[in-house]
Design an enzyme around this catalytic site. Structure first.
Site, PDB file in Angstrom:
ATOM      1  N   CYS A  80      -5.554 -77.012  74.951  1.00 31.50           N
ATOM      2  CA  CYS A  80      -6.093 -77.238  73.608  1.00 31.50           C
ATOM      3  C   CYS A  80      -7.431 -77.964  73.676  1.00 31.50           C
ATOM      4  O   CYS A  80      -7.898 -78.334  74.748  1.00 31.50           O
ATOM      5  CB  CYS A  80      -5.107 -78.066  72.784  1.00 31.50           C
ATOM      6  SG  CYS A  80      -3.552 -77.216  72.455  1.00 31.50           S
ATOM      7  N   HIS A  98      -6.979 -80.473  67.997  1.00 30.02           N
ATOM      8  CA  HIS A  98      -6.104 -81.510  67.461  1.00 30.02           C
ATOM      9  C   HIS A  98      -6.601 -82.911  67.815  1.00 30.02           C
ATOM     10  O   HIS A  98      -7.507 -83.093  68.621  1.00 30.02           O
ATOM     11  CB  HIS A  98      -4.665 -81.316  67.940  1.00 30.02           C
ATOM     12  CG  HIS A  98      -4.457 -81.355  69.423  1.00 30.02           C
ATOM     13  ND1 HIS A  98      -4.635 -82.481  70.191  1.00 30.02           N
ATOM     14  CD2 HIS A  98      -4.058 -80.373  70.280  1.00 30.02           C
ATOM     15  CE1 HIS A  98      -4.348 -82.215  71.446  1.00 30.02           C
ATOM     16  NE2 HIS A  98      -4.001 -80.923  71.538  1.00 30.02           N
TER      17      HIS A  98
END
Length: 177
Positions: free
Chosen positions: A152, A132
């Protein structure tokens, strides 16, 4: 004096001719980056030790960028909240254009083996692992330094937009130590 003037004139003419030849016959500009000509990629390789993401098509790298990882990046993800980015083979299984982190591409973590291991150890394997951009609350001008995610893989918003355009659902993601 005339000799110096002749030498100076010759030098100016030679430099002028050299400049003209360079402009007309010198090296041509590089071809556009492959990412501008490729419709999609088929592999994303994330090398945690190098903090590098490489997107490729048919074995040819078309895009490369630095990444931020989980706040405790060494080792494979073991359980929810450990701050580790998982290692292994995954695939992109969802795309979120309304992510809290600009845009996001979801990985199919946890895999069945992660669930089995976590169940054996009596822990939650965690989930919601994404590639992301930056937190929306920071705006488009800020890219957080260091490893700051919960597990992440983060890139700048501009890089995420380029990646978003090239990555379809089903793309293989390999995360190496």
């Amino acid at each position: 004096m005339i000799r110096r003037l002749s030498l100076l004139t010759g030098l100016i003419l030679a430099l002028g001719f050299g400049w003209w030849a360079w402009q007309n016959y010198g090296p041509r500009p590089e071809a556009p980056p492959l990412a501008d000509t490729v419709q999609h990629v088929d592999l994303i390789l994330i090398e945690k030790s190098a903090k590098r993401l490489t997107a490729s098509r048919d074995g040819i790298a078309v895009l490369q960028m630095q990444v931020s990882l989980g706040f405790a990046p060494l080792g494979d993800k073991q359980h929810e909240g450990d701050g580790k980015t998982p290692e292994g083979l995954f695939s992109i299984n969802r795309r979120n254009p309304r992510s809290s982190f600009h845009l996001s591409l979801g990985l199919d973590y946890p895999r069945p083996e992660d669930i089995t291991r976590a169940k054996t150890e009596g822990v939650d394997p965690g989930g919601d692992i994404f590639i992301h951009g930056q937190p929306n609350s920071l705006g488009d001008m800020v890219t957080l330094p260091g490893d700051w995610t919960d597990g992440c893989i983060a890139v700048s918003n501009e890089q995420m937009e380029r990646l978003w355009a090239l990555v379809p659902i089903g793309t293989t993601v390999e995360i190496r130590p």
